[in-house]
Scaffold this active site. Structure first.
Site, PDB file in Angstrom:
ATOM      1  N   HIS A 126      27.712 -36.016 -48.514  1.00  0.00           N
ATOM      2  CA  HIS A 126      28.124 -34.721 -47.965  1.00  0.00           C
ATOM      3  C   HIS A 126      28.034 -33.716 -49.131  1.00  0.00           C
ATOM      4  O   HIS A 126      29.050 -33.274 -49.663  1.00  0.00           O
ATOM      5  CB  HIS A 126      29.545 -34.833 -47.410  1.00  0.00           C
ATOM      6  CG  HIS A 126      29.974 -33.699 -46.524  1.00  0.00           C
ATOM      7  ND1 HIS A 126      29.155 -32.623 -46.219  1.00  0.00           N
ATOM      8  CD2 HIS A 126      31.151 -33.467 -45.871  1.00  0.00           C
ATOM      9  CE1 HIS A 126      29.814 -31.787 -45.425  1.00  0.00           C
ATOM     10  NE2 HIS A 126      31.020 -32.277 -45.196  1.00  0.00           N
ATOM     11  N   CYS A 255      38.925 -33.097 -47.787  1.00  0.00           N
ATOM     12  CA  CYS A 255      37.819 -32.309 -47.205  1.00  0.00           C
ATOM     13  C   CYS A 255      38.159 -31.801 -45.817  1.00  0.00           C
ATOM     14  O   CYS A 255      37.549 -30.841 -45.359  1.00  0.00           O
ATOM     15  CB  CYS A 255      36.543 -33.139 -47.185  1.00  0.00           C
ATOM     16  SG  CYS A 255      36.709 -34.686 -46.269  1.00  0.00           S
TER      17      CYS A 255
HETATM   18  N1   CP Z   1      34.844 -30.976 -44.207  1.00  0.00           N
HETATM   19  C1   CP Z   1      33.988 -30.884 -43.168  1.00  0.00           C
HETATM   20  O1   CP Z   1      32.762 -31.097 -43.301  1.00  0.00           O
HETATM   21  O2   CP Z   1      34.567 -30.498 -42.007  1.00  0.00           O
HETATM   22  P1   CP Z   1      33.855 -30.479 -40.579  1.00  0.00           P
HETATM   23  O3   CP Z   1      33.536 -31.892 -40.219  1.00  0.00           O
HETATM   24  O4   CP Z   1      34.874 -29.862 -39.644  1.00  0.00           O
HETATM   25  O5   CP Z   1      32.607 -29.654 -40.683  1.00  0.00           O
HETATM   26  N1  NVA Z   2      33.962 -38.951 -44.048  1.00  0.00           N
HETATM   27  C1  NVA Z   2      34.145 -38.030 -42.945  1.00  0.00           C
HETATM   28  C2  NVA Z   2      34.016 -36.633 -43.433  1.00  0.00           C
HETATM   29  C3  NVA Z   2      34.183 -35.552 -42.406  1.00  0.00           C
HETATM   30  C4  NVA Z   2      34.007 -34.190 -42.983  1.00  0.00           C
HETATM   31  C5  NVA Z   2      33.124 -38.347 -41.850  1.00  0.00           C
HETATM   32  O1  NVA Z   2      31.978 -38.644 -42.175  1.00  0.00           O
HETATM   33  O2  NVA Z   2      33.490 -38.307 -40.687  1.00  0.00           O
END
Ligand code: CP
Ligand code: NVA
Length: 296
Positions: A126, A255
């Protein structure tokens, strides 16, 4: 140039993104028309709140036009191949952000299209989140003096954070229950660059640290494992009592979205040293930095 992983991003480029993010946060008016007339696609195969809204608004505030593309209307991999989706979108857009399950869809699309592709979250990384995260840490202390402790699942967010931390000079500790450590390849790469500790000992991981960071125990797509994971991660919740073991000026990060009562207590989310909403705000500024790096 695309932005698919922190692993593939040079430390200088990453450092510039963080600096630009801090600059645009301080003086947003300086970049109002920087991308005038451009179009940016934002494709979602999974749910989103922060990424969707912050990337849409960041695009508008730079003078470009965003278009959100939902997979239930477009059928990536079912209605047509990822490569064909990328080739078509490349004819319309100046840049494309995509949130997908399989990271391999991003590499396939990136190979097929000439426009920059930005990873808005995959199973592997991410990276846009990591730019916002390092901005958030930099707001509190110099990155090369920071020790960041990530507690929880060795997932996409953890991978990008680990690699961003060491590339920007911070030490990183990851505390995971046995079996949930980050991918060995990510740990190996991060360890070659900087100071990395992997442990299952929570107290050891948080002692004297500057940042305690956590994410959900069950990521999107893993819902069938939620009950099992709750059992395996029991005892790894971040609470104000645990936070006492960190540095006296330490900050708490997440996050988001948070599963209050699982990886983090309500009290920790609302703690005076919790920066989770500053961190969410930084998604807006950091996406401007990513777009300026791609298209500015
Ligand atoms: N932190 C983040 O990516 O949040 P969302 O999944 O809401 O975009
Ligand atoms: N690790 C989580 C992050 C969401 C922003 C996911 O992948 O769902």
């Amino acid at each position: 140039m695309s932005f698919l992983t922190i692993a593939d991003t040079e430390a200088d480029r990453l450092g510039r993104m963080v600096e630009t993010g801090l600059e645009v946060k301080a003086s947003p008016q300086d970049h109002r028309q920087a991308l005038d007339g451009m179009s940016v696609g934002l494709f979602f195969q999974k749910q989103s709140l922060r990424t969707w809204v912050s990337c849409d608004i960041a695009t508008i505030q730079l003078g470009a036009h965003p278009i959100v593309i939902r997979n239930d209307q477009t059928g990536l991999g079912s209605r047509e191949t990822p490569a064909d989706v990328g080739r078509v979108l490349g004819r319309y857009l100046d840049a494309l952000g995509m949130r997908v399950f399989d990271h391999s869809d991003l590499t396939e699309i990136d190979a097929a299209t000439a426009i920059p592709l930005i990873n808005l979250l995959s199973d592997l990384e991410h990276p846009c989140q990591a730019v916002a995260d390092m901005m958030t840490v930099a707001d509190h202390l110099p990155l090369d003096e920071a020790t960041i402790t990530y507690v929880g699942d060795g997932n996409n967010v953890c991978h990008s954070l680990m690699l961003a931390a060491v590339k920007l000079g911070s030490a990183i500790r990851v505390v995971s229950p046995p079996g949930y450590e980050p991918d060995a390849s990510v740990t190996e790469m991060a360890s070659e660059i900087g100071d990395v500790t992997i442990t299952s000992d929570l107290r050891e991981g948080v002692a004297g640290t500057n940042v305690i960071y956590t994410d959900v125990w069950t990521s999107m797509g893993q819902e069938a494992e939620a009950e099992l994971r709750r059992r395996h991660f029991a005892g790894y919740q971040i609470t104000p009592a645990l936070f006492e073991d960190a540095d006296s000026e330490a900050i708490f990060m997440h996050c988001l979205p948070a599963h209050r009562g699982e990886e983090v207590s309500d009290e920790m989310m609302e703690h005076r040293r919790s920066m989770v909403f500053d961190q969410a705000e930084n998604r807006l500024h950091s996406f401007k930095a990513v777009l300026l790096d791609e298209l500015g």
